[in-house]
Design a protein around this motif. Structure first.
Motif, PDB file in Angstrom:
ATOM      1  N   GLU A 139    -118.861  20.865 -23.081  1.00  0.00           N
ATOM      2  CA  GLU A 139    -120.040  20.843 -22.199  1.00  0.00           C
ATOM      3  C   GLU A 139    -120.311  19.439 -21.659  1.00  0.00           C
ATOM      4  N   GLU A 140    -120.084  18.433 -22.493  1.00  0.00           N
ATOM      5  CA  GLU A 140    -120.327  17.048 -22.056  1.00  0.00           C
ATOM      6  C   GLU A 140    -119.302  16.609 -21.011  1.00  0.00           C
ATOM      7  N   ILE A 141    -118.044  17.036 -21.214  1.00  0.00           N
ATOM      8  CA  ILE A 141    -116.980  16.710 -20.248  1.00  0.00           C
ATOM      9  C   ILE A 141    -117.263  17.414 -18.923  1.00  0.00           C
ATOM     10  N   LEU A 142    -117.709  18.667 -19.028  1.00  0.00           N
ATOM     11  CA  LEU A 142    -118.031  19.461 -17.840  1.00  0.00           C
ATOM     12  C   LEU A 142    -119.177  18.814 -17.067  1.00  0.00           C
ATOM     13  N   ASP A 143    -120.154  18.328 -17.788  1.00  0.00           N
ATOM     14  CA  ASP A 143    -121.297  17.671 -17.172  1.00  0.00           C
ATOM     15  C   ASP A 143    -120.857  16.428 -16.388  1.00  0.00           C
ATOM     16  N   GLN A 144    -119.842  15.777 -16.927  1.00  0.00           N
ATOM     17  CA  GLN A 144    -119.312  14.553 -16.319  1.00  0.00           C
ATOM     18  C   GLN A 144    -118.437  14.850 -15.094  1.00  0.00           C
ATOM     19  N   LEU A 145    -117.600  15.888 -15.204  1.00  0.00           N
ATOM     20  CA  LEU A 145    -116.600  16.153 -14.154  1.00  0.00           C
ATOM     21  C   LEU A 145    -116.981  17.273 -13.182  1.00  0.00           C
ATOM     22  N   GLY A 146    -117.787  18.213 -13.657  1.00  0.00           N
ATOM     23  CA  GLY A 146    -118.050  19.415 -12.859  1.00  0.00           C
ATOM     24  C   GLY A 146    -119.110  19.238 -11.785  1.00  0.00           C
ATOM     25  N   GLN A 147    -119.050  20.116 -10.789  1.00  0.00           N
ATOM     26  CA  GLN A 147    -120.073  20.157  -9.733  1.00  0.00           C
ATOM     27  C   GLN A 147    -120.760  21.516  -9.803  1.00  0.00           C
ATOM     28  N   MET A 148    -121.977  21.581  -9.277  1.00  0.00           N
ATOM     29  CA  MET A 148    -122.682  22.857  -9.225  1.00  0.00           C
ATOM     30  C   MET A 148    -121.947  23.799  -8.265  1.00  0.00           C
ATOM     31  N   PRO A 149    -121.704  25.032  -8.697  1.00  0.00           N
ATOM     32  CA  PRO A 149    -120.938  25.969  -7.856  1.00  0.00           C
ATOM     33  C   PRO A 149    -121.821  26.628  -6.797  1.00  0.00           C
ATOM     34  N   LEU A 150    -122.210  25.864  -5.782  1.00  0.00           N
ATOM     35  CA  LEU A 150    -123.099  26.410  -4.756  1.00  0.00           C
ATOM     36  C   LEU A 150    -122.406  27.515  -3.965  1.00  0.00           C
ATOM     37  N   PRO A 151    -123.171  28.512  -3.516  1.00  0.00           N
ATOM     38  CA  PRO A 151    -122.575  29.593  -2.714  1.00  0.00           C
ATOM     39  C   PRO A 151    -121.896  29.042  -1.455  1.00  0.00           C
ATOM     40  N   PRO A 152    -120.894  29.750  -0.941  1.00  0.00           N
ATOM     41  CA  PRO A 152    -120.122  29.254   0.205  1.00  0.00           C
ATOM     42  C   PRO A 152    -120.937  29.034   1.474  1.00  0.00           C
ATOM     43  N   TYR A 153    -122.083  29.724   1.608  1.00  0.00           N
ATOM     44  CA  TYR A 153    -122.884  29.550   2.821  1.00  0.00           C
ATOM     45  C   TYR A 153    -123.706  28.255   2.790  1.00  0.00           C
TER      46      TYR A 153
END
Length: 343
Positions: A139-153
């Motif tokens: 979860e900590e790595i994800l918080d560091q590397l991940g982006q919020m998966p906003l809808p395509p629109y």
């Protein structure tokens, strides 16, 4: 019942690209499902439509920054991975773009090797099972590397990750936010409870299946993707007691609605527990638990538009949407809200 029955014309400029500064400052269209009468308000006025003894049910799921951008080990080709469902042994079901570069055996590196993932197999819908390797806490790595998966629109970059979370988000696991809840502030929730309205929570981890387009002409042939839900014992008791005492059950969002309807038996009693649901609610459905619904404005021909039509009637919903377009309401995830009321 045809999918095309749920089509409406939406000008591109009405798709909200950014959240409002003031969460509770969005517009609120109030639709009486019995009379079809429509009123225009500001979201914080919602308190005026709730009565002491009612119960507001929120979905306390938390969106994980599930969008990872990595590169294929060996070729450095860019690969985007969206985490959908957690399995065992650090294996996730994912959506990978471009899929053709992610055959079984492919290894993807994220954050210069801070996280790596190996594609194990291709499953239904072309999704990939990926096993992740890392040191430390995922979860900590994800918080560091991940982006919020906003809808395509939504094409704008989100400046503050927290604006795609509800203020009561608690249990991590969603690939998308339960967006009707984005309008609430801690102050508004406190005022609602002070009025004597009960606040209950359920959890449904929102999957991307929610946004999958309906590809069949006949609505009844559409297959919903399964989503994981939890209803705790004390919350089921609170909701059942409210119902028995004649209070209204108000679902905040289609996700809370689906959870409540999936976990309520033929006898109208909400059962505590957890599990997977594929419930698909469309006109003709008889609601077992919810009386009213707070929701955003949904995509044309979507399962969510079908759900709200089941509650208020298709003609009343399509008329309300026509008015919302005319009045320049903001649509979809960061858009304005609708309250479907009436006994």
């Amino acid at each position: 019942m045809k999918t095309s029955d749920f089509y409406y014309d939406l000008p591109q400029e009405l798709i909200a690209q950014d959240p409002l500064e003031d969460r509770a400052g969005s517009k609120l269209l109030v639709l009486d499902k019995i009379t079809g009468e429509i009123e225009h308000h500001v979201f914080r006025d919602i308190i005026d439509f709730l009565d002491p003894g009612d119960c507001l049910v929120v979905n306390d799921t938390k969106v994980i920054p599930a969008r990872l951008i990595g590169s294929k080990v060996g070729t450095d080709a860019k690969i985007e991975v969206l985490l959908l469902k957690r399995k065992e042994n650090n294996i996730w079901e994912t959506l990978v773009k471009p899929g053709k570069k992610a055959k079984p055996g492919t290894v993807i590196s994220f954050g210069d090797g801070l996280l790596t993932g190996e594609v194990l197999e291709v499953v239904e819908e072309g999704n990939r099972l990926i096993q992740f390797s890392f040191e430390g806490i995922f979860e900590e790595i994800l918080d560091q590397l991940g982006q919020m998966p906003l809808p395509p629109y939504i094409t704008h970059q989100l400046k503050d990750k927290n604006r795609y979370q509800t203020v009561y988000a608690k249990h991590e696991g969603s690939a998308a936010a339960p967006t009707a809840g984005l309008h609430f502030t801690p102050e508004l929730l406190e005022a609602i409870q002070k009025k004597g309205v009960r606040l209950a929570h359920v959890t449904l981890h929102v999957g991307l299946g929610t946004f999958r387009p309906v590809k069949v002409d006949d609505v009844t042939e559409h297959h919903m993707h399964s989503e994981f839900y939890v209803v705790e014992e004390d919350q089921a008791k609170l909701i059942n007691e409210t119902k028995a005492a004649g209070g209204k059950i108000i679902a905040v969002g289609t996700t809370s609605c689906r959870t409540l309807e999936a976990a309520t038996g033929e006898d109208g009693i909400l059962k505590a527990g957890c599990g997977w649901t594929e419930i698909f609610i469309y006109p003709g459905y008889k609601f077992r638990m919810i009386d009213r619904l707070i929701t955003n404005f949904h995509l044309p021909e979507s399962t969510l538009l079908m759900l709200v039509s089941a509650l208020a009637g298709k003609d009343k919903i399509m008329k309300a949407y026509e008015i919302a377009v005319k009045e320049k309401y903001r649509f979809f995830s960061f858009g304005d809200a609708m309250f479907i009321t009436g006994n």
